[in-house]
Design a protein around this motif. Sequence first.
Motif, mmCIF file in Angstrom:
data_model
loop_
_atom_site.group_PDB
_atom_site.id
_atom_site.type_symbol
_atom_site.label_atom_id
_atom_site.label_comp_id
_atom_site.label_asym_id
_atom_site.label_seq_id
_atom_site.Cartn_x
_atom_site.Cartn_y
_atom_site.Cartn_z
ATOM 1 N N LYS A 81 0.828 -1.199 0.000
ATOM 2 C CA LYS A 81 0.000 0.000 0.000
ATOM 3 C C LYS A 81 0.870 1.259 0.000
ATOM 4 C CE LYS A 81 -3.591 -2.286 2.756
ATOM 5 N NZ LYS A 81 -4.302 -2.265 4.056
ATOM 6 N N PRO A 82 0.311 2.393 -0.465
ATOM 7 C CA PRO A 82 1.062 3.643 -0.392
ATOM 8 C C PRO A 82 1.553 3.931 1.023
ATOM 9 C CG PRO A 82 -0.853 3.941 -1.772
ATOM 10 C CD PRO A 82 -0.967 2.569 -1.179
ATOM 11 N N TYR A 83 2.828 4.275 1.112
ATOM 12 C CA TYR A 83 3.544 4.605 2.345
ATOM 13 C C TYR A 83 3.917 3.388 3.199
ATOM 14 C CZ TYR A 83 2.259 9.197 0.758
ATOM 15 O OH TYR A 83 2.093 10.315 -0.030
ATOM 16 N N ASP A 84 3.683 2.162 2.667
ATOM 17 C CA ASP A 84 4.317 0.975 3.253
ATOM 18 C C ASP A 84 5.772 0.963 2.815
ATOM 19 O OD1 ASP A 84 1.922 0.239 4.298
ATOM 20 O OD2 ASP A 84 1.617 -1.516 3.030
ATOM 21 N N LEU B 24 12.793 0.549 0.484
ATOM 22 C CA LEU B 24 11.892 0.690 -0.655
ATOM 23 C C LEU B 24 10.535 1.146 -0.128
ATOM 24 C CD1 LEU B 24 11.596 0.265 -3.764
ATOM 25 C CD2 LEU B 24 10.543 -1.949 -3.204
ATOM 26 N N ILE B 25 10.071 2.303 -0.610
ATOM 27 C CA ILE B 25 8.812 2.890 -0.162
ATOM 28 C C ILE B 25 7.808 2.859 -1.308
ATOM 29 C CG2 ILE B 25 7.697 4.973 0.724
ATOM 30 C CD1 ILE B 25 10.497 5.849 1.721
ATOM 31 N N ARG B 26 6.635 2.332 -1.045
ATOM 32 C CA ARG B 26 5.535 2.418 -2.011
ATOM 33 C C ARG B 26 4.870 3.781 -1.809
ATOM 34 N NH1 ARG B 26 1.988 -1.485 -4.465
ATOM 35 N NH2 ARG B 26 0.634 -0.319 -5.883
ATOM 36 N N ILE B 27 4.785 4.556 -2.843
ATOM 37 C CA ILE B 27 4.110 5.844 -2.720
ATOM 38 C C ILE B 27 2.849 5.837 -3.575
ATOM 39 C CG2 ILE B 27 6.170 7.127 -2.064
ATOM 40 C CD1 ILE B 27 6.425 8.064 -4.903
ATOM 41 N N GLU C 177 -3.341 3.944 -11.349
ATOM 42 C CA GLU C 177 -3.200 2.533 -10.959
ATOM 43 C C GLU C 177 -1.836 1.938 -11.318
ATOM 44 O OE1 GLU C 177 -6.512 0.263 -12.372
ATOM 45 O OE2 GLU C 177 -7.982 1.505 -11.311
ATOM 46 N N ILE C 178 -0.906 2.774 -11.738
ATOM 47 C CA ILE C 178 0.465 2.313 -12.001
ATOM 48 C C ILE C 178 1.283 2.515 -10.729
ATOM 49 C CG2 ILE C 178 2.525 2.603 -13.423
ATOM 50 C CD1 ILE C 178 0.699 3.806 -15.584
ATOM 51 N N PRO C 179 1.949 1.469 -10.220
ATOM 52 C CA PRO C 179 2.675 1.607 -8.948
ATOM 53 C C PRO C 179 3.908 2.498 -9.064
ATOM 54 C CG PRO C 179 3.113 -0.536 -9.935
ATOM 55 C CD PRO C 179 2.048 0.110 -10.766
ATOM 56 N N ARG C 180 4.170 3.242 -7.986
ATOM 57 C CA ARG C 180 5.368 4.073 -7.894
ATOM 58 C C ARG C 180 6.116 3.749 -6.607
ATOM 59 N NH1 ARG C 180 5.280 10.129 -8.116
ATOM 60 N NH2 ARG C 180 3.515 10.028 -6.669
ATOM 61 N N TYR C 181 7.434 3.850 -6.686
ATOM 62 C CA TYR C 181 8.277 3.537 -5.535
ATOM 63 C C TYR C 181 9.404 4.565 -5.428
ATOM 64 C CZ TYR C 181 6.118 -1.081 -6.134
ATOM 65 O OH TYR C 181 5.225 -2.110 -6.274
ATOM 66 N N GLN C 182 9.911 4.713 -4.202
ATOM 67 C CA GLN C 182 11.162 5.430 -3.987
ATOM 68 C C GLN C 182 12.124 4.467 -3.304
ATOM 69 O OE1 GLN C 182 10.069 9.052 -1.870
ATOM 70 N NE2 GLN C 182 10.064 10.203 -3.778
ATOM 71 N N TRP C 183 13.308 4.359 -3.886
ATOM 72 C CA TRP C 183 14.315 3.430 -3.374
ATOM 73 C C TRP C 183 15.491 4.244 -2.865
ATOM 74 C CZ3 TRP C 183 16.536 -1.158 -6.767
ATOM 75 C CH2 TRP C 183 17.414 -1.927 -5.979
#
Length: 349
Positions: A150-153, A162-165, A170-176
């Motif tokens: 989920k976002p912010y997990d 690795l952060i799910r933002i 509906e396309i997933p985004r992450y910050q690593w």
Amino acid sequence: MKKNIFFNKNWIFLQNQLFSICIKNNIKNFFVPLTNLGLLEFSGHDAASFLHNQLTNSVKYLSTEKTQLAGYCSSKGKLLVTMILWKIDNKIILLFPYELLSSFQKKIKIFILRSKVKFKDITHKHLIFGLIGKKIAYFLKTWFPNLPKKPYDKIDNVFGTLIRITNFNEIPRYQWITANNIIGIKIWEILIKKFPVANTFEWSFFDIQSGIPQITLETQEKFIPQMINFELIGGIDFKKGCYPGQEIIARMQYLRKIKYRMMLAVINFTNENKNIIFFIKPGVNIFSEENSIKPCGKIVNTVKIEDNKINCLVKVKLDYIQNKKKIYINSVHRLLLVFQKLPYFIVNI
């Protein structure tokens, strides 16, 4: 402050060579070296309680599986910084624009007093990637077998955090945030062979379209959090107790005095007025068709991806949105703001 050597030698040069081609070409899987972000690490016995008493969101009970949005305000309730923060072991990491690191450190240092708290800039020890796409998500499983759902997990391991933002359509985004430079450079070398690389403007485009504001140098102390929907995206805990500006923020919330909200807008322009795009930037006032002297709002964030279009977030008077008034950048250029739907509901409208 020291910035990452790899930034200076490679990424900043690369950013200047990159054009906004991924979004233009409808490329759905790419990554971005987030050279505009910095990291502060807080440690010590009182770190969590200290930040809990300084930020708009609860920090004391933050779990190691979650990240959260938070803001740091002046005594007048105006935002100085917006950030994502998370906990690793007994340390708390803050991620926000690198240009604000120096002023934030000077401000926060005043309030430490006898608290057992230390903080340091760790930007130069990490590389920060923004990643988007379903194929990239599958690719990330090489390093993070159980992706955050989920976002912010978030997930932590030897390769970093690795952060799910927030998703985009509906396309997933992450910050690593990589664990160190050695790992980060190796990851960079692998990513650059497999996926297109974009610039930070394209990443900002997704934040803007998601209705996620970011305070910049131009907009420090310009907005009370609710004016930019900060409580609607999880950036405020109204039950956590005191912090700088808390009384003003709470009064606005409970007395229903929210007269401004942040909206998503597009500004279209032609070749004839293309030269004024440099004046369309965060902190600039906007005006209604009825009053060209008194501002009815202010630009929060902007990004130009397409040739004749600027996407932006703007703080604007609710009355003008409810009554569908025409709103312009200014009376001279008369560039119209075309408002669009945000991906979340604004209760006052």
